[in-house]
Write an enzyme that holds these catalytic residues in place. Sequence first.
Site, PDB file in Angstrom:
ATOM      1  N   LYS A  15      -4.463 -11.281  -8.748  1.00 55.95           N
ATOM      2  CA  LYS A  15      -5.735 -11.388  -8.037  1.00 55.95           C
ATOM      3  C   LYS A  15      -6.765 -10.434  -8.654  1.00 55.95           C
ATOM      4  O   LYS A  15      -6.424  -9.316  -9.042  1.00 55.95           O
ATOM      5  CB  LYS A  15      -5.467 -11.005  -6.576  1.00 55.95           C
ATOM      6  CG  LYS A  15      -6.610 -11.276  -5.635  1.00 55.95           C
ATOM      7  CD  LYS A  15      -6.240 -10.841  -4.222  1.00 55.95           C
ATOM      8  CE  LYS A  15      -7.478 -10.323  -3.532  1.00 55.95           C
ATOM      9  NZ  LYS A  15      -7.229  -9.703  -2.238  1.00 55.95           N
TER      10      LYS A  15
ATOM     11  N   LYS B  12       0.821  -1.212   0.000  1.00 62.52           N
ATOM     12  CA  LYS B  12       0.000   0.000   0.000  1.00 62.52           C
ATOM     13  C   LYS B  12       0.850   1.255   0.000  1.00 62.52           C
ATOM     14  O   LYS B  12       0.485   2.259  -0.610  1.00 62.52           O
ATOM     15  CB  LYS B  12      -0.967   0.007   1.191  1.00 62.52           C
ATOM     16  CG  LYS B  12      -2.170  -0.888   0.984  1.00 62.52           C
ATOM     17  CD  LYS B  12      -3.250  -0.614   2.015  1.00 62.52           C
ATOM     18  CE  LYS B  12      -4.495  -1.444   1.734  1.00 62.52           C
ATOM     19  NZ  LYS B  12      -5.480  -1.321   2.806  1.00 62.52           N
TER      20      LYS B  12
ATOM     21  N   LYS C 249     -11.016  -4.679  -7.997  1.00 66.88           N
ATOM     22  CA  LYS C 249     -11.888  -3.654  -8.577  1.00 66.88           C
ATOM     23  C   LYS C 249     -11.105  -2.422  -9.006  1.00 66.88           C
ATOM     24  O   LYS C 249     -11.618  -1.568  -9.710  1.00 66.88           O
ATOM     25  CB  LYS C 249     -12.982  -3.272  -7.597  1.00 66.88           C
ATOM     26  CG  LYS C 249     -12.373  -2.771  -6.301  1.00 66.88           C
ATOM     27  CD  LYS C 249     -13.155  -1.696  -5.647  1.00 66.88           C
ATOM     28  CE  LYS C 249     -12.466  -1.296  -4.395  1.00 66.88           C
ATOM     29  NZ  LYS C 249     -11.778  -0.074  -4.315  1.00 66.88           N
TER      30      LYS C 249
END
Length: 331
Positions: free
Chosen positions: A196, A114, A199
């Site tokens: 993976k 992140k 969205k």
Amino acid sequence: MDDKKRVLSGIQPTGIFTIGNYFGAIKNWVSMQDEYLCNYMIADMHSITVKQDPVVLKNNVLSSLALSLACGIDIKKSNIFIQSHISEHAELCWVLSSFSQFGELSRMTQFKDKSENNKENINAALFTYPILQTADILLYNANLVPVGADQKQHIELSRNIAIRFNGIYGDIFTIPEAFMNIGQAKIMSLSDPIKKMSKSDKNQNGFIGILEEKDSIIKKIKKSVTDSEGIVYFGEGKDGINNLIDIYSSIMDKTREDIQQEFEGKGYGNFKLKVGEVLADYLEPIRIKYNSLINDRSYLEECYKTGALYARKIATETLKKIYDKVGFIGR
Ligand code: TRP
């Protein structure tokens, strides 16, 4: 209370939920309701670790709640609540911060990812995020934490913090365990099946939202990237087909071998069409239910208020015990 095991899990209210979220997490939540005492949480406090528009966030919290209910979370069996409604999460997080080491937090791969993708906002909460998650779990004395594979490291950390705390103050916290169903599918991107499904994929064809319409679902499955062998079986180098097999298997409750047999001599076109149709039919009732729930704001409010009432009871009791143990004078 009876001796059913306790479950806690959370989901971040981030707008679109993909079939990856569904088959990787929410479906498990639903299936655990009969056997366990389940607490499910919309993790809005976690989601502000990345920049949020407040109006959008409020909408997303409500739509996540509506979607969870539409997917089959039954408030007669489970408790569902909004994290920020229970102030004990932040309070326990603070206490546990004193029992969490900089070094172990630095090893969290999600933090590394992140902060790599979010260089302009590497805030302190992004770093301490797993401590808040630990507080979520320990407040409810959860034995089991149903999560996707990407959260396993966080749960491992939660266990270590709980064990460390118990080592000092006695047997206080239940030591939680990550719970993953055997055969729980990790759904991959349709356009790049070694990644993976996400969205936030820039390619809209890479993911399918739970609330997507039939035409769009079928089109995306048709377009999905596969190998050129043309034979339906689960194998190495067949990431695209493997992914479709897993999706089909999750819906139909069939083994990979059964699926291979079913499509013997049939080719990819036929297989893709079938996967698309089955998936669209499977998701349709969820979409219909969602559309009626999202317009019923007073029902949603009733759900999260009832949820908070119940959650607060458990959380208050745990926190009181912890405050006493660490040496805070009772209120
Ligand atoms: N961190 C989890 C995720 O991003 C969501 C979450 C928050 C959670 N609190 C939790 C999951 C507690 C399990 C238990 O998916």
